[in-house]
Design a protein around this motif. Structure first.
Motif, PDB file in Angstrom:
ATOM      1  N   ASN A 138       0.850  -1.181   0.000  1.00  0.00           N
ATOM      2  CA  ASN A 138       0.000   0.000   0.000  1.00  0.00           C
ATOM      3  C   ASN A 138       0.888   1.234   0.000  1.00  0.00           C
ATOM      4  O   ASN A 138       1.548   1.531   1.004  1.00  0.00           O
ATOM      5  CB  ASN A 138      -0.919  -0.002   1.227  1.00  0.00           C
ATOM      6  N   LYS A 191      -0.321   4.120  -0.242  1.00  0.00           N
ATOM      7  CA  LYS A 191      -1.165   5.114   0.451  1.00  0.00           C
ATOM      8  C   LYS A 191      -1.447   6.361  -0.390  1.00  0.00           C
ATOM      9  O   LYS A 191      -1.602   7.457   0.151  1.00  0.00           O
ATOM     10  CB  LYS A 191      -0.545   5.495   1.799  1.00  0.00           C
ATOM     11  N   SER A 214      -7.086   4.737   0.695  1.00  0.00           N
ATOM     12  CA  SER A 214      -6.104   5.056   1.736  1.00  0.00           C
ATOM     13  C   SER A 214      -6.333   6.453   2.284  1.00  0.00           C
ATOM     14  O   SER A 214      -6.243   6.683   3.502  1.00  0.00           O
ATOM     15  CB  SER A 214      -4.687   4.942   1.172  1.00  0.00           C
ATOM     16  N   ASN A 223      -7.138   7.318   6.129  1.00  0.00           N
ATOM     17  CA  ASN A 223      -6.308   8.289   6.847  1.00  0.00           C
ATOM     18  C   ASN A 223      -7.141   9.437   7.414  1.00  0.00           C
ATOM     19  O   ASN A 223      -7.002   9.813   8.582  1.00  0.00           O
ATOM     20  CB  ASN A 223      -5.236   8.855   5.908  1.00  0.00           C
ATOM     21  N   PHE A 230      -5.410  -0.846   8.092  1.00  0.00           N
ATOM     22  CA  PHE A 230      -5.643  -0.967   6.653  1.00  0.00           C
ATOM     23  C   PHE A 230      -6.076  -2.380   6.278  1.00  0.00           C
ATOM     24  O   PHE A 230      -6.948  -2.567   5.429  1.00  0.00           O
ATOM     25  CB  PHE A 230      -4.373  -0.580   5.880  1.00  0.00           C
ATOM     26  N   GLU A 253      -9.568  -3.294   4.381  1.00  0.00           N
ATOM     27  CA  GLU A 253      -9.650  -3.819   3.021  1.00  0.00           C
ATOM     28  C   GLU A 253     -10.256  -5.214   2.960  1.00  0.00           C
ATOM     29  O   GLU A 253     -10.995  -5.530   2.028  1.00  0.00           O
ATOM     30  CB  GLU A 253      -8.287  -3.802   2.342  1.00  0.00           C
ATOM     31  N   PHE A 257      -6.694  -1.614  -1.523  1.00  0.00           N
ATOM     32  CA  PHE A 257      -5.273  -1.291  -1.659  1.00  0.00           C
ATOM     33  C   PHE A 257      -4.494  -2.425  -2.321  1.00  0.00           C
ATOM     34  O   PHE A 257      -3.573  -2.196  -3.095  1.00  0.00           O
ATOM     35  CB  PHE A 257      -4.624  -1.030  -0.290  1.00  0.00           C
TER      36      PHE A 257
END
Length: 441
Positions: free
Chosen positions: A340, A342, A347, A351, A367, A371, A399
């Motif tokens: 990832n 990001k 993402s 975040n 994460f 996912e 991701f």
């Protein structure tokens, strides 16, 4: 730790203890019709019809009868297991000792937070879900107790960040009840066989070794492939996995794989006997531990000026730092089922939400929780509880690109022993950041 994150986490954990997570009912989907009724007409005289062949019965996908069924629901029931250690944290009261969460709690807590964020997002899309969250490190709600009290009997999907022995208990239950169980973090099959309802997301070491060998063979036109291992049965087995991958490989330009058993007494001269000066030396080091990895690298370092080398380490090298001056100039890779950078919209969403809700940055476990929940709950919504015949759907990707493939541990088996994510990323270690080398499948 930020105090607001501590109190948010406390409120979350108390709600988990009460088992009231994400139980929501939304607007039911519109009823689908099959079109207008057929027009009526006068009956025709009966005529002798020519014999017609009966349509052939298609085999069930992967020879698993359940996979041929289409079972969809208005409301899907999901069970999530995470190691929250609630009994340990709140052994005497609901006050957090020291007003900060213990470090050993954070991985499971952040996995759950990622799961919950995905559930909230799916809920906003109108999906109807009833979700139970269990602390698999709790004394009264551990996996054995949950199964014994039949709390999972009506579940449609299990997602678990579990290890041994919980992994085996949930796998056996999933097989018995024909419920898909997604193992989120355990990088092993735990000795499980004949269970096509098990999906391993965190790929086994065997899959990593196969992918690493494949990348070495295909990524370099002219190469000298060497396995450096210690004299243990475990590392001998790892070398055996690489050799088996070589035997099965049909690539017509594959180079033979050589092997050297090393120890603390191994000399530079002994290493030089397997190295070549006129081509890349692709060195696969089977050491999973940092002490062993650095020990053999120190033996290789003096050779780097004479022999061109590329070093392939194990997935555990992800968290290792090789800042020592003697390692400078050695190109190193490791493998991972996750990658990832990001920079994608998912993402950024995770975040932003973590900063807003928890005043913190999401970890890799957060994460992963997001996912996997996003991916598999979307599969439920699209294909029903037996989504296995079409488990790889790039459109559901957040991701990581997953590539779940059936694993047959013995030749000639008709039914998979389990399904495993075979998409392994080869990642080059950098001074400040790591870089993905191979493209997603």
């Amino acid at each position: 730790m930020n105090p607001s994150r501590t109190f948010s986490s406390l409120a979350l954990i108390i709600s988990v203890m009460l088992m009231m997570q994400a139980c929501s009912i939304f607007r039911p989907a519109a009823t689908k019709t099959d079109g207008p009724p057929p027009e009526l007409s006068k009956p025709k005289p009966v005529e002798k019809q020519p014999e017609t062949k009966q349509p052939e019965t298609k085999a069930a996908p992967f020879n698993v009868p359940a996979f041929a069924k289409e079972v969809k629901r208005d409301n899907y029931r999901i069970a999530v297991f995470a190691p929250l250690y609630l009994d340990s944290v709140f052994a005497t009261s609901l006050e957090i000792p020291g007003r900060t969460m213990p470090r050993y709690v954070m991985a499971g807590l952040e996995f759950y937070e990622g799961v919950q964020l995905a559930l909230d997002s799916l809920q906003s899309r109108g999906m109807q879900l009833t979700v139970q969250v269990f602390d698999n490190k709790g004394r009264t709600n551990d996996v054995a107790t949950v199964l014994r009290t039949r709390q999972l009997d009506n579940t449609d999907l299990i997602i678990g960040a579990v290890g041994a022995p919980e992994f085996r208990l949930l796998s056996d239950f999933a097989k018995q009840k024909e419920i898909n169980f997604v193992s989120a973090t355990y990088p092993s099959d735990g000795g499980v066989t004949e269970n096509p309802f098990l999906l391993i997301a965190n790929s086994t070491l065997r899959a990593h070794l196969e992918a690493m060998h494949d990348y070495a063979q295909r990524g370099f036109a002219n190469k000298n492939i060497i396995i450096l291992r210690r004299n243990t049965s475990f590392e001998a087995g790892m070398a055996g996995n690489i050799k088996a991958a070589y035997e099965k490989m049909t690539y017509d330009k594959k180079a033979r794989v050589r092997e050297l058993v090393w120890s603390d007494a191994t000399t530079e001269g002994e290493l030089s006997q397997v190295l070549l000066t006129d081509r890349p030396n692709l060195i696969i080091i089977t050491a999973l531990d940092e002490v062993g990895a650095k020990s053999i690298l120190r033996k290789l370092a003096p050779q780097k000026g004479t022999y061109p080398m590329q070093v392939f380490g194990m997935p555990t090298w992800d968290g290792m730092k090789f800042k020592e001056p003697e390692f400078s100039g050695i190109t190193m890779y490791y493998s991972s089922p996750y990658y990832n950078d990001k920079t994608d919209i998912y993402s950024k969403y995770v975040n932003d939400q973590f900063r807003k809700i928890y005043k913190a940055r999401p970890s890799d476990m957060a994460f992963k929780g997001f996912e996997l929940t996003w991916y598999f709950v979307n599969l439920l919504h699209q294909d029903g509880i037996y989504f296995n015949k079409d488990v790889n759907k790039p459109a559901n990707r957040a991701f990581t690109t997953f590539n779940f493939q059936p694993v047959y541990l013995k030749d000639g088996e008709a039914v998979p022993d389990y399904f495993e994510n075979k998409n392994i990323y080869i990642i080059q270690k950098g001074d400040s950041a790591d870089f993905r080398m191979n493209t997603a499948l």
